[in-house]
Design a protein around this motif. Structure first.
Motif, PDB file in Angstrom:
ATOM      1  N   THR A 248       0.895  -1.118  -0.115  1.00  0.00           N
ATOM      2  CA  THR A 248      -0.099   0.250  -0.046  1.00  0.00           C
ATOM      3  C   THR A 248       0.790   1.345  -0.097  1.00  0.00           C
ATOM      4  O   THR A 248       0.351   2.031  -0.698  1.00  0.00           O
ATOM      5  N   ARG A 251       2.597   1.982  -3.596  1.00  0.00           N
ATOM      6  CA  ARG A 251       1.306   2.489  -4.420  1.00  0.00           C
ATOM      7  C   ARG A 251       1.295   3.776  -4.227  1.00  0.00           C
ATOM      8  O   ARG A 251       1.362   4.609  -5.023  1.00  0.00           O
ATOM      9  N   ARG A 252       1.144   4.253  -2.834  1.00  0.00           N
ATOM     10  CA  ARG A 252       0.877   5.569  -2.596  1.00  0.00           C
ATOM     11  C   ARG A 252       2.216   6.731  -2.896  1.00  0.00           C
ATOM     12  O   ARG A 252       1.821   7.779  -3.380  1.00  0.00           O
ATOM     13  N   CYS A 254       4.312   5.944  -5.240  1.00  0.00           N
ATOM     14  CA  CYS A 254       4.178   6.063  -6.635  1.00  0.00           C
ATOM     15  C   CYS A 254       3.246   7.089  -7.303  1.00  0.00           C
ATOM     16  O   CYS A 254       3.630   7.576  -8.481  1.00  0.00           O
ATOM     17  N   ARG A 255       1.980   7.259  -6.604  1.00  0.00           N
ATOM     18  CA  ARG A 255       1.295   8.232  -6.933  1.00  0.00           C
ATOM     19  C   ARG A 255       1.454   9.831  -6.387  1.00  0.00           C
ATOM     20  O   ARG A 255       0.634  10.724  -6.570  1.00  0.00           O
ATOM     21  N   ASP A 326      -7.495  -7.428  -5.051  1.00  0.00           N
ATOM     22  CA  ASP A 326      -7.821  -6.474  -5.903  1.00  0.00           C
ATOM     23  C   ASP A 326      -8.807  -6.691  -7.041  1.00  0.00           C
ATOM     24  O   ASP A 326      -9.337  -5.759  -7.133  1.00  0.00           O
TER      25      ASP A 326
END
Length: 338
Positions: A248, A251-252, A254-255, A326
């Motif tokens: 998690t 992912r955060r 990368c954003r 997912d």
């Protein structure tokens, strides 16, 4: 009865009785806080748009777990005094954060100070870069435990299984201080879990989650330093939390999002929101936790190459579980949009 005592051994019964006493003590402390109304005045979690609960709940779980855990460390493992002192300091800072929302830099500074003190005072016989890496992982474990404390019964269950695995491994290695103290922490988590399983009457709070994360890393380090278990062992027994929080976070990042801000993107949050509910989500996670613990304890008696293979294979299994969650989440979102 005598035969059962001889088979289990004095240390085994001590571990079991300590865990039971800790569970009772933790439960009674927390029940008292609830019945007297003090729990609501100490710290209360008010729902917001990122919460999974819909009504205010006291955040006082740490008040049952932390005192019992520190007392067990000082009573049964006095050589771990620094771990007990650091846990108490983190609980104090985190309790202030529960009430006043301390800045992230102050919280992180306290985490860094406790981990650095532990590694500097008790360095393991390993290269500096390995100690630095393990220190970083301990810092991550402190914070990820806090990130993962967001669903009824989840963090308490991970503490029960994780520290229970520590106790069994230390018992098998003939290390009484570590076995009894970790059994006490597992027992205290069980006492909390009776009041935290869905529908939860109280939450762990930062004072509980941050301290448990530190104890998981610090006692894992202590066991590795003392040749009780290999360096991979804590990473397997706490793997469900490590895998979820790490993926998690990645992912955060990368954003370009602020990873320290609250959100609802963890796998356990997606499970709850997509229809599993708190109770079913916790039970599924307990099954995964139990299997990981069994694999870790089994691997302790295997050759090193097999141990590392178990580590890699298990994280591969967790990755596949994440893919399934997912896919279900995407299907749920598509149905919600219709």
């Amino acid at each position: 009865m005598r035969e059962a005592f001889d088979v289990f051994g004095t240390l085994g019964w001590t571990v079991l009785l300590t865990a039971t006493a800790s569970a009772v003590a933790s439960f009674l402390i927390l029940r008292c806080l609830l019945s007297t109304g003090l729990a609501w005045r100490i710290a209360t979690d008010v729902p917001n748009h990122r919460s999974l609960h819909v009504k205010p709940i006291p955040r006082v779980g740490g008040w049952g777990i932390v005192p019992v855990s520190i007392a067990a460390l000082l009573l049964h493992a006095s050589q771990m005094w620094l771990i007990a002192a650091a846990a108490a300091a983190l609980a104090l800072v985190s309790q202030i954060d529960d009430r006043r929302d301390l800045p992230a830099r102050i919280r992180f500074a306290s985490h860094f100070a406790t981990v650095a003190a532990l590694v500097v005072v008790w360095p393991a016989a390993a290269p500096w870069w390995l100690l630095a890496g393990i220190g970083f992982l301990m810092l991550w474990l402190i914070n990820l435990y806090n990130f993962m404390d967001g669903s009824d019964g989840l963090a308490g269950g991970m503490a029960l299984f994780g520290f229970g695995a520590y106790a069994v491994a230390a018992l098998g290695a003939g290390n009484p201080p570590l076995a009894v103290s970790t059994a006490a922490i597992a027992g205290a988590a069980l006492g909390f879990l009776f009041l935290n399983f869905h529908p939860a009457k109280l939450f762990l709070g930062d004072a509980g989650s941050i301290t448990l994360g530190f104890l998981a890393g610090a006692l894992g380090y202590w066991g590795w330093r003392g040749n009780v278990w290999p360096v991979w062992f804590p990473a397997v027994v706490f793997s469900p939390f490590i895998a979820d929080a790490s993926i998690t976070l990645a992912r955060r990042l990368c954003r370009g999002e602020k990873f320290w801000q609250a959100h609802r993107e963890h796998y356990y949050q997606r499970m709850v929101r997509s229809g599993f509910g708190h109770a079913r989500t916790a039970i599924y996670w307990y099954a995964v936790m139990c299997l990981g613990v069994i694999l870790a304890l089994w691997a302790l008696g295997r050759p090193p190459w097999q141990q590392w293979l178990v580590l890699a294979a298990w994280y591969g299994v967790l990755g596949c579980c994440g893919i399934v969650i997912d896919l279900r989440w995407r299907s749920f979102q598509k149905l919600s949009e219709k």
